[in-house]
Design an enzyme around this catalytic site. Sequence first.
Site, PDB file in Angstrom:
ATOM      1  N   ALA A  66       0.882  -1.147  -0.093  1.00 59.86           N
ATOM      2  CA  ALA A  66      -0.175  -0.109   0.099  1.00 59.86           C
ATOM      3  C   ALA A  66       1.184   1.871   0.403  1.00 59.86           C
ATOM      4  O   ALA A  66       2.102   1.295   0.259  1.00 59.86           O
ATOM      5  CB  ALA A  66      -0.937  -0.446   1.043  1.00 59.86           C
ATOM      6  N   GLY A 112       0.404  -4.665   1.495  1.00 60.23           N
ATOM      7  CA  GLY A 112      -0.943  -4.906  -0.006  1.00 60.23           C
ATOM      8  C   GLY A 112      -0.290  -5.644  -0.942  1.00 60.23           C
ATOM      9  O   GLY A 112      -1.452  -5.761  -1.974  1.00 60.23           O
ATOM     10  N   GLU A 115      -0.596  -9.536  -0.556  1.00 55.45           N
ATOM     11  CA  GLU A 115      -2.127  -8.892  -0.458  1.00 55.45           C
ATOM     12  C   GLU A 115      -2.973  -9.758  -1.562  1.00 55.45           C
ATOM     13  O   GLU A 115      -4.158 -10.506  -2.111  1.00 55.45           O
ATOM     14  CB  GLU A 115      -2.680  -7.786   0.762  1.00 55.45           C
ATOM     15  CG  GLU A 115      -1.881  -8.340   2.265  1.00 55.45           C
ATOM     16  CD  GLU A 115      -2.907  -6.897   3.020  1.00 55.45           C
ATOM     17  OE1 GLU A 115      -2.388  -6.006   3.206  1.00 55.45           O
ATOM     18  OE2 GLU A 115      -3.152  -7.607   4.291  1.00 55.45           O
ATOM     19  N   GLU A 135       4.500  -5.620   7.771  1.00 53.35           N
ATOM     20  CA  GLU A 135       3.440  -4.095   8.355  1.00 53.35           C
ATOM     21  C   GLU A 135       4.008  -3.968   9.404  1.00 53.35           C
ATOM     22  O   GLU A 135       4.026  -2.719  10.458  1.00 53.35           O
ATOM     23  CB  GLU A 135       2.072  -4.463   8.593  1.00 53.35           C
ATOM     24  CG  GLU A 135       1.190  -4.175   6.982  1.00 53.35           C
ATOM     25  CD  GLU A 135       1.437  -5.874   5.494  1.00 53.35           C
ATOM     26  OE1 GLU A 135       2.530  -6.575   6.392  1.00 53.35           O
ATOM     27  OE2 GLU A 135       0.414  -5.513   4.795  1.00 53.35           O
TER      28      GLU A 135
HETATM   29  N1  COA Z   1       4.570   3.109  -1.162  1.00 52.41           N
HETATM   30  C1  COA Z   1       4.680   4.224  -1.199  1.00 52.41           C
HETATM   31  N2  COA Z   1       6.093   4.709  -1.255  1.00 52.41           N
HETATM   32  C2  COA Z   1       6.670   3.204  -1.985  1.00 52.41           C
HETATM   33  C3  COA Z   1       6.275   1.997  -1.465  1.00 52.41           C
HETATM   34  C4  COA Z   1       5.120   1.910  -0.345  1.00 52.41           C
HETATM   35  N3  COA Z   1       4.862   0.754  -0.274  1.00 52.41           N
HETATM   36  N4  COA Z   1       7.221   1.382  -1.618  1.00 52.41           N
HETATM   37  C5  COA Z   1       8.791   1.915  -2.924  1.00 52.41           C
HETATM   38  N5  COA Z   1       7.867   3.073  -3.009  1.00 52.41           N
HETATM   39  C6  COA Z   1       8.613   4.215  -3.437  1.00 52.41           C
HETATM   40  C7  COA Z   1       9.751   4.339  -2.534  1.00 52.41           C
HETATM   41  O1  COA Z   1      10.067   5.814  -2.045  1.00 52.41           O
HETATM   42  C8  COA Z   1      11.098   4.925  -3.989  1.00 52.41           C
HETATM   43  O2  COA Z   1      10.019   6.315  -4.037  1.00 52.41           O
HETATM   44  P1  COA Z   1      11.662   7.619  -4.507  1.00 52.41           P
HETATM   45  O3  COA Z   1      11.738   7.161  -5.571  1.00 52.41           O
HETATM   46  O4  COA Z   1      10.466   9.020  -4.533  1.00 52.41           O
HETATM   47  O5  COA Z   1      11.999   8.118  -2.929  1.00 52.41           O
HETATM   48  C9  COA Z   1      10.593   4.369  -5.129  1.00 52.41           C
HETATM   49  O6  COA Z   1       9.505   4.004  -4.471  1.00 52.41           O
HETATM   50  C10 COA Z   1      11.810   3.009  -4.833  1.00 52.41           C
HETATM   51  O7  COA Z   1      11.556   2.177  -3.813  1.00 52.41           O
HETATM   52  P2  COA Z   1      13.095   2.374  -2.969  1.00 52.41           P
HETATM   53  O8  COA Z   1      12.853   1.949  -1.392  1.00 52.41           O
HETATM   54  O9  COA Z   1      13.964   3.045  -3.525  1.00 52.41           O
HETATM   55  O10 COA Z   1      13.342   0.945  -3.824  1.00 52.41           O
HETATM   56  P3  COA Z   1      14.066  -0.071  -3.614  1.00 52.41           P
HETATM   57  O11 COA Z   1      14.816  -1.139  -4.111  1.00 52.41           O
HETATM   58  O12 COA Z   1      15.585   1.026  -2.868  1.00 52.41           O
HETATM   59  O13 COA Z   1      13.538  -1.131  -2.214  1.00 52.41           O
HETATM   60  C11 COA Z   1      11.482  -2.702  -1.255  1.00 52.41           C
HETATM   61  C12 COA Z   1      12.816  -1.659  -2.701  1.00 52.41           C
HETATM   62  C13 COA Z   1      10.410  -2.752  -2.036  1.00 52.41           C
HETATM   63  C14 COA Z   1      12.560  -3.492  -0.265  1.00 52.41           C
HETATM   64  C15 COA Z   1      11.682  -0.788  -0.656  1.00 52.41           C
HETATM   65  O14 COA Z   1      10.524   0.441  -1.367  1.00 52.41           O
HETATM   66  C16 COA Z   1      10.125  -0.723   0.245  1.00 52.41           C
HETATM   67  O15 COA Z   1      10.482  -1.243   1.686  1.00 52.41           O
HETATM   68  N6  COA Z   1       9.485  -0.442   0.260  1.00 52.41           N
HETATM   69  C17 COA Z   1       8.106  -0.486   1.237  1.00 52.41           C
HETATM   70  C18 COA Z   1       7.787  -2.560   1.207  1.00 52.41           C
HETATM   71  C19 COA Z   1       6.709  -1.833   2.696  1.00 52.41           C
HETATM   72  O16 COA Z   1       6.858  -2.042   3.554  1.00 52.41           O
HETATM   73  N7  COA Z   1       5.106  -2.454   2.126  1.00 52.41           N
HETATM   74  C20 COA Z   1       4.494  -3.191   2.990  1.00 52.41           C
HETATM   75  C21 COA Z   1       3.129  -1.276   3.446  1.00 52.41           C
HETATM   76  S1  COA Z   1       2.342  -1.630   4.349  1.00 52.41           S
END
Ligand code: COA
Length: 260
Positions: A66, A112, A115, A135
Amino acid sequence: MNFENILVEKNKGVAIITINRPKKLNALNRDTIQELHNAFNDLNNDDLVKIILVIGNGDKAFVAGADITEFANFSAEKGEMLARKGQEILFNFIENLTTPVIALINGFALGGGLELAMACHFRIASDNAKMGLPEVSLGLIPGYGGTQRLAQLVGKGKAMELIMTAGMITAQEAKENQLVNHVVPQEELRSFAEKITEKIMRNSPIAIGKAIKAVNANFKEGVNGYEVEITEFGNCFNTYDFQEGTKAFLEKRKANFKGK
Ligand code: COA
């Protein structure tokens, strides 16, 4: 259908929905959830569509969760509303569609995103995919059905571990734990899915819809799945497809199903 955050293509009975926010790793914001609802609703009501595939744009992510930026300042009340509405219009909605929905997990499927994949009827992953429900690392719990569907798919103990550790598992581990049905190289994900869709499309769409309903009944509180099966089995006898399917078998030819 005009969308900003998703792409929808239709080809010979197969619809592909591509979640299209690659710069945000296809994170599900409110607009994307609403667009997905509208697209699924339209496609499920389109008689020409026999199967729906869902994939994320790019080669990095299916959906990374999400959109965290949208709920960072929410109150308890708003948080509850977010989960309730999301479950209603997207996650439960997909699960209960009569058109089969397959998730093609082409990279990260987190929160999400996992999910969403779990709400689909089954899942195929590319070998680079990583899955998890992180989460609790944000001080939250899964809110789009994750606590329920993960336990249904992988069993209670494994679900507890995955959720508590907020860890990610590889596609291969996901397959070993029944979370995905198949793992294939990323470049073969669509062609592999095509082979499965071809097999599904040989069969009666109306019978498939009733089978989905009967299988789902096992997971609904207060519903007797055996009773649902009996009723839907009986209902099949009223359909054109049943007449055609049995006639074709007796005449030793391929059935020409109409989904009626
Ligand atoms: N919500 C909003 N933005 C998100 C996102 C999310 N769930 N997941 C990734 N993004 C965005 C990042 O903020 C980044 O945006 P920016 O370039 O404007 O800073 C972009 O997507 C790329 O992500 P980034 O984190 O730079 O890539 P990465 O390869 O370093 O890491 C992940 C990849 C998937 C490990 C990492 O993005 C992450 O942990 N995301 C969140 C996962 C999460 O907790 N999901 C559950 C949400 S309830």
